[in-house]
Write a protein that holds these residues in place. Structure first.
Motif, PDB file in Angstrom:
ATOM      1  N   UNK A 129     -47.945 -95.322 -83.143  1.00  0.00           N
ATOM      2  CA  UNK A 129     -46.739 -95.051 -83.928  1.00  0.00           C
ATOM      3  C   UNK A 129     -46.343 -93.580 -83.917  1.00  0.00           C
ATOM      4  N   UNK A 130     -47.162 -92.723 -83.311  1.00  0.00           N
ATOM      5  CA  UNK A 130     -46.893 -91.284 -83.353  1.00  0.00           C
ATOM      6  C   UNK A 130     -45.794 -90.891 -82.366  1.00  0.00           C
ATOM      7  N   UNK A 131     -45.044 -89.878 -82.765  1.00  0.00           N
ATOM      8  CA  UNK A 131     -44.012 -89.313 -81.871  1.00  0.00           C
ATOM      9  C   UNK A 131     -44.405 -87.901 -81.431  1.00  0.00           C
ATOM     10  N   UNK A 132     -45.702 -87.580 -81.478  1.00  0.00           N
ATOM     11  CA  UNK A 132     -46.170 -86.244 -81.111  1.00  0.00           C
ATOM     12  C   UNK A 132     -45.708 -85.910 -79.702  1.00  0.00           C
ATOM     13  N   UNK A 133     -44.983 -84.792 -79.524  1.00  0.00           N
ATOM     14  CA  UNK A 133     -44.447 -84.455 -78.203  1.00  0.00           C
ATOM     15  C   UNK A 133     -45.536 -83.925 -77.273  1.00  0.00           C
ATOM     16  N   UNK A 134     -45.248 -83.947 -75.984  1.00  0.00           N
ATOM     17  CA  UNK A 134     -46.159 -83.388 -75.000  1.00  0.00           C
ATOM     18  C   UNK A 134     -46.143 -81.868 -75.087  1.00  0.00           C
ATOM     19  N   UNK A 135     -47.268 -81.228 -74.750  1.00  0.00           N
ATOM     20  CA  UNK A 135     -47.352 -79.779 -74.771  1.00  0.00           C
ATOM     21  C   UNK A 135     -46.506 -79.145 -73.672  1.00  0.00           C
ATOM     22  N   UNK A 136     -46.013 -77.946 -73.942  1.00  0.00           N
ATOM     23  CA  UNK A 136     -45.209 -77.239 -72.953  1.00  0.00           C
ATOM     24  C   UNK A 136     -46.038 -76.970 -71.708  1.00  0.00           C
ATOM     25  N   UNK A 137     -45.470 -77.293 -70.561  1.00  0.00           N
ATOM     26  CA  UNK A 137     -46.179 -77.129 -69.303  1.00  0.00           C
ATOM     27  C   UNK A 137     -46.914 -78.384 -68.866  1.00  0.00           C
ATOM     28  N   UNK A 138     -46.915 -79.404 -69.729  1.00  0.00           N
ATOM     29  CA  UNK A 138     -47.581 -80.664 -69.391  1.00  0.00           C
ATOM     30  C   UNK A 138     -46.579 -81.820 -69.309  1.00  0.00           C
ATOM     31  N   UNK A 139     -45.296 -81.491 -69.276  1.00  0.00           N
ATOM     32  CA  UNK A 139     -44.285 -82.537 -69.200  1.00  0.00           C
ATOM     33  C   UNK A 139     -44.429 -83.301 -67.877  1.00  0.00           C
ATOM     34  N   UNK A 140     -44.263 -84.625 -67.935  1.00  0.00           N
ATOM     35  CA  UNK A 140     -44.398 -85.416 -66.698  1.00  0.00           C
ATOM     36  C   UNK A 140     -43.327 -85.055 -65.677  1.00  0.00           C
ATOM     37  N   UNK A 141     -43.744 -85.017 -64.424  1.00  0.00           N
ATOM     38  CA  UNK A 141     -42.821 -84.632 -63.356  1.00  0.00           C
ATOM     39  C   UNK A 141     -41.884 -85.769 -62.989  1.00  0.00           C
ATOM     40  N   UNK A 142     -42.413 -87.008 -63.041  1.00  0.00           N
ATOM     41  CA  UNK A 142     -41.615 -88.178 -62.699  1.00  0.00           C
ATOM     42  C   UNK A 142     -41.731 -89.193 -63.821  1.00  0.00           C
ATOM     43  N   UNK A 143     -41.040 -88.962 -64.899  1.00  0.00           N
ATOM     44  CA  UNK A 143     -41.176 -89.831 -66.073  1.00  0.00           C
ATOM     45  C   UNK A 143     -40.626 -91.232 -65.822  1.00  0.00           C
ATOM     46  N   UNK A 144     -39.745 -91.387 -64.840  1.00  0.00           N
ATOM     47  CA  UNK A 144     -39.155 -92.701 -64.588  1.00  0.00           C
ATOM     48  C   UNK A 144     -40.004 -93.541 -63.640  1.00  0.00           C
ATOM     49  N   UNK A 145     -41.041 -92.934 -63.049  1.00  0.00           N
ATOM     50  CA  UNK A 145     -41.877 -93.645 -62.091  1.00  0.00           C
ATOM     51  C   UNK A 145     -42.709 -94.710 -62.795  1.00  0.00           C
ATOM     52  N   UNK A 146     -42.783 -95.890 -62.201  1.00  0.00           N
ATOM     53  CA  UNK A 146     -43.573 -96.982 -62.760  1.00  0.00           C
ATOM     54  C   UNK A 146     -44.623 -97.422 -61.743  1.00  0.00           C
ATOM     55  N   UNK A 147     -45.859 -97.583 -62.201  1.00  0.00           N
ATOM     56  CA  UNK A 147     -46.904 -98.090 -61.327  1.00  0.00           C
ATOM     57  C   UNK A 147     -46.916 -99.616 -61.371  1.00  0.00           C
ATOM     58  N   UNK A 148     -47.411-100.217 -60.300  1.00  0.00           N
ATOM     59  CA  UNK A 148     -47.584-101.661 -60.280  1.00  0.00           C
ATOM     60  C   UNK A 148     -46.288-102.392 -59.997  1.00  0.00           C
ATOM     61  N   UNK A 149     -46.370-103.690 -60.034  1.00  0.00           N
ATOM     62  CA  UNK A 149     -45.195-104.508 -59.770  1.00  0.00           C
ATOM     63  C   UNK A 149     -45.467-105.949 -60.127  1.00  0.00           C
ATOM     64  N   UNK A 150     -44.462-106.764 -60.008  1.00  0.00           N
ATOM     65  CA  UNK A 150     -44.602-108.172 -60.354  1.00  0.00           C
ATOM     66  C   UNK A 150     -45.183-108.965 -59.201  1.00  0.00           C
ATOM     67  N   UNK A 151     -45.346-110.276 -59.424  1.00  0.00           N
ATOM     68  CA  UNK A 151     -45.836-111.151 -58.379  1.00  0.00           C
ATOM     69  C   UNK A 151     -47.341-111.315 -58.419  1.00  0.00           C
ATOM     70  N   UNK A 152     -47.809-112.400 -57.802  1.00  0.00           N
ATOM     71  CA  UNK A 152     -49.237-112.680 -57.760  1.00  0.00           C
ATOM     72  C   UNK A 152     -49.880-111.858 -56.657  1.00  0.00           C
ATOM     73  N   UNK A 153     -50.895-111.121 -56.957  1.00  0.00           N
ATOM     74  CA  UNK A 153     -51.610-110.274 -55.988  1.00  0.00           C
ATOM     75  C   UNK A 153     -53.105-110.537 -56.086  1.00  0.00           C
ATOM     76  N   UNK A 154     -53.769-110.655 -54.934  1.00  0.00           N
ATOM     77  CA  UNK A 154     -55.218-110.720 -54.920  1.00  0.00           C
ATOM     78  C   UNK A 154     -55.830-109.338 -55.107  1.00  0.00           C
ATOM     79  N   UNK A 155     -55.189-108.331 -54.492  1.00  0.00           N
ATOM     80  CA  UNK A 155     -55.657-106.956 -54.647  1.00  0.00           C
ATOM     81  C   UNK A 155     -55.161-106.432 -55.986  1.00  0.00           C
ATOM     82  N   UNK A 156     -56.048-105.922 -56.850  1.00  0.00           N
ATOM     83  CA  UNK A 156     -55.601-105.458 -58.178  1.00  0.00           C
ATOM     84  C   UNK A 156     -54.597-104.321 -58.069  1.00  0.00           C
TER      85      UNK A 156
END
Length: 658
Positions: A129-156
């Motif tokens: 529930x916290x809204x604590x902001x990230x420290x200066x200099x630690x902001x994510x470079x690609x905040x819109x990037x998403x890991x993973x994807x949909x679909x059935x995969x044998x490889x995790x």
């Protein structure tokens, strides 16, 4: 349809993949916390006022405590991994982590203590529930990037998560789903004896994982302490870091020039980096040698932890390598602080060096057996040689050398003992009457500080430097032990030999011993290993002792005031220094041990506690059971707030064992 369902359901492979990421996450967080703690200034000689130095001492201990708890979380993750039948993950990426190794919103890099770094730590440990902001200099470079994807995969596939707490919640849910599908017995097919427990590691909430309930308890402990604890949890990592930030703001308001940390490098490296951004290539020769030794010690510490998961309990190597691993991290702390105080080099004149925590390409476990001991002892010898070449005028470097030398000696003794144990039946599993007789120690000579007084039926041995003047000898056998006389004062033939042997057994310090000449057996190991905590005095131990590698004794009194000039033995200094400590500590965990005798190994840690391994009942001075343990670290600096157990005070007060 069945094939699709099998691919989409939670598999063991996927669980292990997620646990490997959890291990990397805990591991990297622990390193970043240690780096910040190493960079903190200490006292007035480093530009602090008395109040500022006191505050930084508290902050350092808080951050180190959090790092130790992260280590506990890491062990919990390793135990769950081993419970599922996999080999735990000990490797990780080097700093700074590339985006995508963890969710792209998580930035992990080494940086010295500062307000921005504190904000970063608070953000990482924030509740859902916290809204604590990230420290200066630690902001994510690609905040819109998403890991993973949909679909059935044998490889995790790696998945994103908003908070670390949410990640552990999903892990817990996945394990429950897996257990529901395959059954608890099939799910937790790993050997519990390969996991770490409180018998080997003194870390919070460490216990083997054997079922869904114990796995859930491990995840709950992790979240309760830090990663996603509720915001109202007073002792969570989030709250502790927030309290440091508040106090930092107050000190800054009083002294705007207040500088709590040395300007250690952000992401130091020991070779020219492929990507120069946010990396500092160290060039100063002393700094490079110091960081190299720190990294090598850290890497060996990891390798030994990995080895501990290849050795089943109760083989002695398991506890030995964990103990050596913890000792190496103490040496790393001295070297890490030293590195933060050295220049980085001419290319970066405005910043200092810092330990880079370089990871080995593979930190997997060594094959179990004699060869592992050979490797570890050789490597410790190389570390000692490297430390010997560093600047001995620096106290931190000298302390690291002392610790490394002590660890090497203990490793040589420990692995030699373990190798011998492989060729002989395990000790302590037979009834005392059927136990193999202990090998008698050679009779010392006067040159060893031991008097050998010959009688008709026994040789009486008196070692004055161990005597604590309990007066059992002069009160139980006044005809034999003549107090306050000139010339010979011990006359072993003055009373019956059985009575004399009984008096020797009553001597708590082992200053009086004997060797029989009449064919009767010498003193035997006690049926129960006991350690009595004496009121304002020493520990009185009765056991089949292996003290600092030495065998052959069954009674000893060990200093716990920190003032003895004959450490680890008591010499009565507790009286002259006015040591005050209860002989009636509260009762803790006192579950009955399966085996109550057997060898008790006591290793005095250099500038630290007494490391105890083996079956032991700790009692108060009046005989009440305080605890029953198979492993413990006992205070010997006199300052612990958790006597008789160590709480780390020795490091804060600068305790020296020699």
């Amino acid at each position: 349809m069945e094939a699709v369902a099998a691919r989409t359901s939670v598999s063991r492979e996927r669980l292990i993949h997620l646990l490997y990421e959890a291990a990397e996450l805990e591991h990297t967080l622990m390193c970043t916390y240690l780096y910040a703690a190493f960079s903190l200034r200490r006292d007035e000689t480093e530009g602090l006022s008395e109040a500022e130095a006191a505050a930084l001492a508290r902050w350092r201990q808080t951050i180190l405590r959090v790092a130790i708890e992260e280590m506990g979380h890491l062990v919990a993750v390793w135990n769950i991994t081993a419970a599922l039948g996999a080999a735990p993950r000990f490797g990780r990426g080097n700093f700074p982590l590339d985006p995508g190794n963890l969710p792209a919103s998580i930035v992990v890099k080494l940086a010295p203590f500062s307000e921005s770094v504190l904000n970063h730590f608070i953000h990482l440990e924030r509740p859902a529930a916290s809204t604590a902001p990230e420290g200066k200099g630690f902001e994510p470079e690609w905040s819109a990037f998403q890991r993973g994807g949909g679909g059935a995969r044998l490889v995790p596939m790696a998945l994103d998560y908003e908070t670390v707490g949410a990640f552990y919640a999903s892990l817990d849910e996945a394990i429950r789903a897996f257990v529901a599908r395959v059954g608890e017995r099939a799910a937790f097919c790993g050997d519990p004896a390969l996991q770490l427990s409180s018998a080997e590691a003194q870390l919070p909430d460490i216990r083997p994982v054997v079922c869904a309930k114990t796995a859930h308890e491990a995840f709950t402990a992790i979240v309760r302490q830090g990663e996603g604890a509720p915001e109202h949890s007073d002792d969570s990592h989030f709250q502790r870091f927030s309290a440091i930030r508040d106090e930092l703001a107050q000190l800054k308001a009083k002294n705007p020039a207040f500088s709590p940390a040395f300007p250690a490098a952000v992401n130091p490296v020991l070779r020219p980096p492929l990507h120069a951004s946010e990396r500092v290539w160290l060039e100063d020769e002393t700094a490079v040698a110091t960081v190299d030794l720190a990294n090598a010690s850290y890497a060996l510490s990891l390798r030994m932890l990995a080895y501990s998961y290849a050795v089943p309990r109760p083989l002695p190597e398991k506890a030995l390598v964990v103990e050596l691993s913890v000792g190496l991290m103490r040496a790393v702390s001295h070297l890490g602080e030293r590195a933060a105080r050295l220049p980085a080099g001419p290319s970066h004149p405005s910043c200092n060096a810092g330990m880079s925590f370089t990871a080995l390409r593979d930190a997997a476990a060594l094959p179990a057996g004699v060869s592992a001991g050979q490797f570890i002892c050789e490597r410790l010898g190389e570390l000692v040689a490297a430390a010997s070449e560093l600047d001995k005028g620096d106290a931190r470097t000298a302390n690291a050398l002392r610790l490394l030398t002590d660890l090497q000696q203990r490793a040589v003794r420990g692995f030699a003992s373990a190798a011998a144990a492989r060729t002989s039946p395990p000790s302590g599993h037979a009834e005392p009457a059927a136990a193999s007789p202990a090998q008698p120690a050679p009779i010392p000579t006067q040159a060893d500080g031991v008097e050998a007084i010959e009688g008709k039926k026994l040789t009486l041995l008196y070692e004055g430097k161990k005597c604590i003047h309990s007066r059992f000898c002069v009160t139980w056998g006044p005809q034999v032990f003549l107090a306050n006389v000139k010339g010979p004062w011990i006359h072993p033939d003055a009373i019956d030999v059985e009575r004399l042997a009984e008096i020797a057994h009553a001597c708590p310090s082992g200053a009086i011993r004997y060797r029989r000449k009449d064919g009767r057996p010498d003193e035997a190991p006690p049926p129960v290993n006991l350690l009595a905590v004496r009121e304002a005095g020493p520990y009185a131990v009765r056991a089949e002792l292996v003290l600092d590698g030495e065998t052959g004794n069954y009674r000893v009194t060990l200093c716990r005031c920190g003032a003895s000039k004959n450490k680890p033995f008591c010499d009565g200094s507790h009286k002259s220094v006015g040591f005050s400590a209860s002989g009636e500590p509260p009762t803790g965990v006192a579950d009955m041990l399966a085996v109550r005798n057997g060898p008790l190994m006591i290793d005095p840690v250099t500038d630290g506690p007494l490391q105890v391994r083996g079956n032991l009942e700790i009692t108060s001075g009046t005989g009440r059971v305080v605890a029953r343990v198979e492993q413990a670290r006992l205070c010997r600096c006199g300052g612990s707030s958790n006597k008789p157990f160590c709480d780390g005070t020795h490091a804060r007060i600068g305790f020296r064992s020699t």
